[in-house]
Design an enzyme around this catalytic site. Sequence first.
Site, short mmCIF file in Angstrom:
data_model
loop_
_atom_site.label_atom_id
_atom_site.label_comp_id
_atom_site.label_asym_id
_atom_site.label_seq_id
_atom_site.Cartn_x
_atom_site.Cartn_y
_atom_site.Cartn_z
CE LYS A 137 -43.03 16.83 10.72
NZ LYS A 137 -42.42 15.85 9.80
CG ASP A 172 -38.31 17.65 6.16
OD1 ASP A 172 -38.35 18.34 7.20
OD2 ASP A 172 -39.04 16.66 5.97
CD GLN A 216 -43.50 12.42 8.94
OE1 GLN A 216 -43.74 13.62 8.85
NE2 GLN A 216 -42.64 11.95 9.82
#
Length: 301
Positions: free
Chosen positions: A52, A119, A96
């Site tokens: 990422k 997200d 994460q």
Amino acid sequence: MTAKIIDGKTIAAKVREELAQKIVSENGQDMPVLAVILVGDNEASRIYVRNKKKAAAEVGIGCEVLEFSDTIGEHALLEVIDELNKNSYINGIIVQLPLPKHIDSLHILSKIRPEKDVDGFNPYNAGLLACREPDAIVSATPRGILKLLESTGIELTGKHAVVIGRSNIVGRPVSMLLLNQDCTVSITHSKTENLSEIVRQGDIVVAACGCAKLVKKEWIKEGAVIIDVGINRVDGKLCGDVDFDAVCEKAAFITPVPGGVGPMTVAMLLENTYEAFKKQQKLKTDHVCQCGGHGCGCHHK
Ligand code: NAD
């Protein structure tokens, strides 16, 4: 019939290229910044975060990785999120997953400011999506899936979409997205009876269950569009949730694993970060703040 391959790698590269051009041409010195919280020492998580960060740098998005030991407590992690929420330099925040078991992931995700929740895992954004609100930040994998479906040129309205999996990060949001596109959606899961019969009704099948090659050729309607989200390793080789070679003989379109949904996820995360940045920039210029300079994160006129 031999299925056409939906080339996620090429589509994702195009998304990233267009994003890089937009960021350079529209924003001068200003760059979007993403903060990534990484807890513990999970090897797969480290690889995802590294990818990422690299992908962000390539399009001109700053990426700050904040690493913590897996002994960090929930309270301390909430304080980190609170700081990032207030920091006007940070436009997007992601955590994460998975987090260590002693931390309530949903609680943590629910504390990310919805405008920075790139997200789209905050229940507020999930709720907006379920209410068909255009302001929802939609999580990256489902958004990427929609883009892959659009690339086929098929009309989604009225199609029967069968989703295998009901997780908060893939199955549920992709079902909502497809519903919002006027598909008739069947959501299936590990307790579903007669799964193969339901899948056989699907004009579109989204397999997101994490079971290697579960979806067989006999389960597929002739001419269906197959999106394979699964990432499984069999004998050291990556494969999806669909029995790819056999299903290719019956489907009209199919995504490969690797090279299908995976590359889209990172590209759409970057797109979400860029869009969050643009919205926050607009708010700063439109909004005269009432906070009196006491740290709400806005720019005072
Ligand atoms: P998850 O484990 O959270 O959820 C799996 C879902 O599948 C559950 O809802 C479960 O009920 C259902 N399921 C499990 N076994 C089943 C069976 N035999 N029949 C029907 N349903 C079954 O997983 P997730 O996070 O949703 O991820 C699913 C898969 O997608 C995994 O392989 C994951 O690695 C992959 N994934 C890929 C990407 C990507 O970018 N390509 C992103 C996220 C997840």
